[in-house]
Design a protein around this motif. Sequence first.
Motif, PDB file in Angstrom:
ATOM      1  N   GLU A 143       0.787  -1.213   0.022  1.00 28.95           N
ATOM      2  CA  GLU A 143      -0.061   0.088   0.048  1.00 28.95           C
ATOM      3  C   GLU A 143       0.926   1.381   0.032  1.00 28.95           C
ATOM      4  N   ARG A 144       2.276   1.107   0.384  1.00 30.55           N
ATOM      5  CA  ARG A 144       3.062   2.181   0.572  1.00 30.55           C
ATOM      6  C   ARG A 144       4.184   2.240  -0.278  1.00 30.55           C
ATOM      7  N   GLU A 145       4.170   1.357  -1.317  1.00 26.83           N
ATOM      8  CA  GLU A 145       5.337   1.087  -2.219  1.00 26.83           C
ATOM      9  C   GLU A 145       5.972   2.082  -2.675  1.00 26.83           C
ATOM     10  N   ASN A 146       5.087   3.067  -3.355  1.00 22.33           N
ATOM     11  CA  ASN A 146       5.611   4.436  -3.943  1.00 22.33           C
ATOM     12  C   ASN A 146       6.325   5.136  -3.023  1.00 22.33           C
ATOM     13  N   ASN A 147       5.657   5.450  -2.062  1.00 24.02           N
ATOM     14  CA  ASN A 147       6.280   6.334  -0.844  1.00 24.02           C
ATOM     15  C   ASN A 147       7.720   5.834  -0.407  1.00 24.02           C
ATOM     16  N   ILE A 148       7.612   4.595  -0.108  1.00 24.80           N
ATOM     17  CA  ILE A 148       8.981   3.635   0.466  1.00 24.80           C
ATOM     18  C   ILE A 148       9.961   3.820  -0.627  1.00 24.80           C
ATOM     19  N   ARG A 149       9.705   3.897  -1.829  1.00 23.19           N
ATOM     20  CA  ARG A 149      10.660   3.968  -2.771  1.00 23.19           C
ATOM     21  C   ARG A 149      11.380   5.288  -3.014  1.00 23.19           C
ATOM     22  N   LEU A 150      10.500   6.433  -2.864  1.00 19.11           N
ATOM     23  CA  LEU A 150      10.974   7.525  -2.889  1.00 19.11           C
ATOM     24  C   LEU A 150      11.636   7.928  -1.601  1.00 19.11           C
ATOM     25  N   TYR A 151      11.261   7.444  -0.551  1.00 16.55           N
ATOM     26  CA  TYR A 151      11.889   7.655   0.638  1.00 16.55           C
ATOM     27  C   TYR A 151      13.200   7.084   0.441  1.00 16.55           C
ATOM     28  N   LEU A 152      13.532   5.724   0.057  1.00 18.95           N
ATOM     29  CA  LEU A 152      14.704   5.151  -0.282  1.00 18.95           C
ATOM     30  C   LEU A 152      15.720   5.831  -0.939  1.00 18.95           C
ATOM     31  N   SER A 153      15.095   6.569  -2.100  1.00 24.01           N
ATOM     32  CA  SER A 153      16.004   7.103  -3.151  1.00 24.01           C
ATOM     33  C   SER A 153      16.507   8.601  -2.487  1.00 24.01           C
ATOM     34  N   LYS A 154      15.879   8.959  -1.406  1.00 25.65           N
ATOM     35  CA  LYS A 154      16.326  10.232  -0.840  1.00 25.65           C
ATOM     36  C   LYS A 154      17.334  10.093   0.294  1.00 25.65           C
ATOM     37  N   VAL A 155      17.028   8.730   0.901  1.00 22.69           N
ATOM     38  CA  VAL A 155      17.826   8.483   2.066  1.00 22.69           C
ATOM     39  C   VAL A 155      19.147   7.556   2.016  1.00 22.69           C
ATOM     40  N   ILE A 156      19.033   6.745   0.913  1.00 26.22           N
ATOM     41  CA  ILE A 156      20.081   5.888   0.872  1.00 26.22           C
ATOM     42  C   ILE A 156      21.511   6.411   0.285  1.00 26.22           C
ATOM     43  N   PRO A 157      21.553   7.514  -0.469  1.00 26.91           N
ATOM     44  CA  PRO A 157      22.800   8.020  -0.762  1.00 26.91           C
ATOM     45  C   PRO A 157      23.589   8.531   0.347  1.00 26.91           C
ATOM     46  N   ASN A 158      22.826   9.437   1.153  1.00 26.28           N
ATOM     47  CA  ASN A 158      23.373   9.828   2.479  1.00 26.28           C
ATOM     48  C   ASN A 158      23.810   8.895   3.468  1.00 26.28           C
ATOM     49  N   TYR A 159      22.992   7.689   3.591  1.00 30.09           N
ATOM     50  CA  TYR A 159      23.260   6.437   4.508  1.00 30.09           C
ATOM     51  C   TYR A 159      24.560   5.920   4.131  1.00 30.09           C
ATOM     52  N   ILE A 160      24.646   5.746   2.912  1.00 31.87           N
ATOM     53  CA  ILE A 160      25.947   4.886   2.331  1.00 31.87           C
ATOM     54  C   ILE A 160      27.173   5.826   2.115  1.00 31.87           C
ATOM     55  N   ALA A 161      26.976   7.410   2.260  1.00 33.92           N
ATOM     56  CA  ALA A 161      27.990   8.328   1.967  1.00 33.92           C
ATOM     57  C   ALA A 161      29.155   8.016   2.788  1.00 33.92           C
ATOM     58  N   PRO A 162      29.054   7.751   4.097  1.00 35.18           N
ATOM     59  CA  PRO A 162      30.408   7.452   4.815  1.00 35.18           C
ATOM     60  C   PRO A 162      31.041   6.200   4.349  1.00 35.18           C
ATOM     61  N   LEU A 163      30.709   5.574   3.660  1.00 35.07           N
ATOM     62  CA  LEU A 163      31.538   4.398   3.290  1.00 35.07           C
ATOM     63  C   LEU A 163      32.497   4.838   2.087  1.00 35.07           C
ATOM     64  N   THR A 164      32.413   6.062   1.354  1.00 34.29           N
ATOM     65  CA  THR A 164      32.989   6.651   0.484  1.00 34.29           C
ATOM     66  C   THR A 164      34.111   7.708   0.966  1.00 34.29           C
ATOM     67  N   ASN A 165      33.911   7.958   2.275  1.00 37.66           N
ATOM     68  CA  ASN A 165      34.659   8.998   2.957  1.00 37.66           C
ATOM     69  C   ASN A 165      35.036   8.476   4.464  1.00 37.66           C
ATOM     70  N   ILE A 166      35.789   7.307   4.551  1.00 43.70           N
ATOM     71  CA  ILE A 166      36.043   6.897   5.824  1.00 43.70           C
ATOM     72  C   ILE A 166      37.336   7.590   5.994  1.00 43.70           C
ATOM     73  N   PRO A 167      37.500   8.040   7.505  1.00 41.37           N
ATOM     74  CA  PRO A 167      38.701   8.645   7.934  1.00 41.37           C
ATOM     75  C   PRO A 167      39.858   7.661   7.893  1.00 41.37           C
ATOM     76  N   LYS A 168      40.976   8.236   8.004  1.00 44.89           N
ATOM     77  CA  LYS A 168      42.064   7.131   8.229  1.00 44.89           C
ATOM     78  C   LYS A 168      42.268   6.480   9.387  1.00 44.89           C
ATOM     79  N   ILE A 169      42.324   5.203   9.117  1.00 43.29           N
ATOM     80  CA  ILE A 169      41.845   4.223  10.513  1.00 43.29           C
ATOM     81  C   ILE A 169      43.334   3.768  10.677  1.00 43.29           C
ATOM     82  N   PHE A 170      43.869   3.115   9.539  1.00 49.75           N
ATOM     83  CA  PHE A 170      45.254   2.194   9.991  1.00 49.75           C
ATOM     84  C   PHE A 170      46.523   2.978   9.483  1.00 49.75           C
TER      85      PHE A 170
END
Length: 384
Positions: A357-384
């Motif tokens: 019943e909410r598939e379109n809203n969920i899809r739209l929400y994911l399209s907005k949220v996921i880029p920011n959610y995974i952004a830390p994976l491309t900008n990890i501070p120096k660890i080692f």
Amino acid sequence: MRTILYVHGGSGNHGCEAILRTLTPIFKDQGVTVTALTANIKEDQKTGLDKEVEIIPLSQTFNYKSLDFAYAYMMLKLFHRPEPLDRLARKRQIESLGNYNWAIAIGGDTYSYCYSDSNTYTHNLFRRKGMKTALWGCSIDPELLEDNRALEDIKNFDLIVARESITYNALKAKGISNLILLPDSAFSLNTEPHPQRSLMEKDKTIGINVSPLIMNYQKTDGVTLDSYQNLMDYILDSTDNKIALIPHVVWGSSDDREVLNILYDKYKSTNRVILIEDANCMQLKDIISQCRIFVCARTHASIAAYSTCVPTLVLGYSVKARGIAKDIFGTDEHYVLPVQALEQGNQLVEAYKWIEERENNIRLYLSKVIPNYIAPLTNIPKIF
């Protein structure tokens, strides 16, 4: 700097494959040379993972004249306990490794459910060899941290990377400070065309993944399979959608295809059900990305769906499913249905209807949220 990655079970679990494929470039960006120990080199060769990562098969060689071997062999033959023999092979291999700076446990579930002295034993072998150690991408049930044996072992890691906030907060509450919160690296996995991609109608295909593992957690015998059958009945009777049955783990001890084949045999005469063939994790993510809605049991199948903005219902059994959903949606309610809660065959259908019943809203929400959610994976501070 050189690091050895361990707790890679082999690419028959495509979540394991996805972790190793995506962690390797992250570590290389940190200036780290990566070598991985694998429990199944043939699976890694089949998926082509061995072409991207230097892989060493876990050793099964022993000094057959040693007292340690005699004891371990006796324990196996007389008491049917394989652990001493497994440890002996592990000890021999780890002691023979060259110079590595770090040993990193990449099995996200290694410390999830209950204490294992084999985990502690392996961890300490690396520490005694003078390596720093890390537990990367982990999910840990907060109740496990009440076991002092597990807590002390976890505290001995030089670095812990939690993949969801339930684990992160539980560890923090125990005073662990050498801690980072990062999404599972598999969120950054690329796709590759699957040979059956042309069979998928993106706006009319519902993806279904079933794991025999979750049936170990059901409280009522047969309720999980009944629930999936009721869901397929609902989809086929109430819509004109197709259904794609999608495996994500094909290990002999836990092969999704066992259950998927049962479902396929029951519904193949409808000519609206597709059985997806096993492939590498990138190709399976490609298939999942073509689904209108996805219902799954495997965590990394859900990660493939979330990261491609597919509305997803997870039939979960542990902290990892709840934690990942909570971090993406702010709650796991409605997005994760605990298999332990299944009592009636219609619960999965009702949970699916909420997503539908909410598939379109969920899809739209994911399209907005996921880029920011995974952004830390491309900008990890120096660890080692």
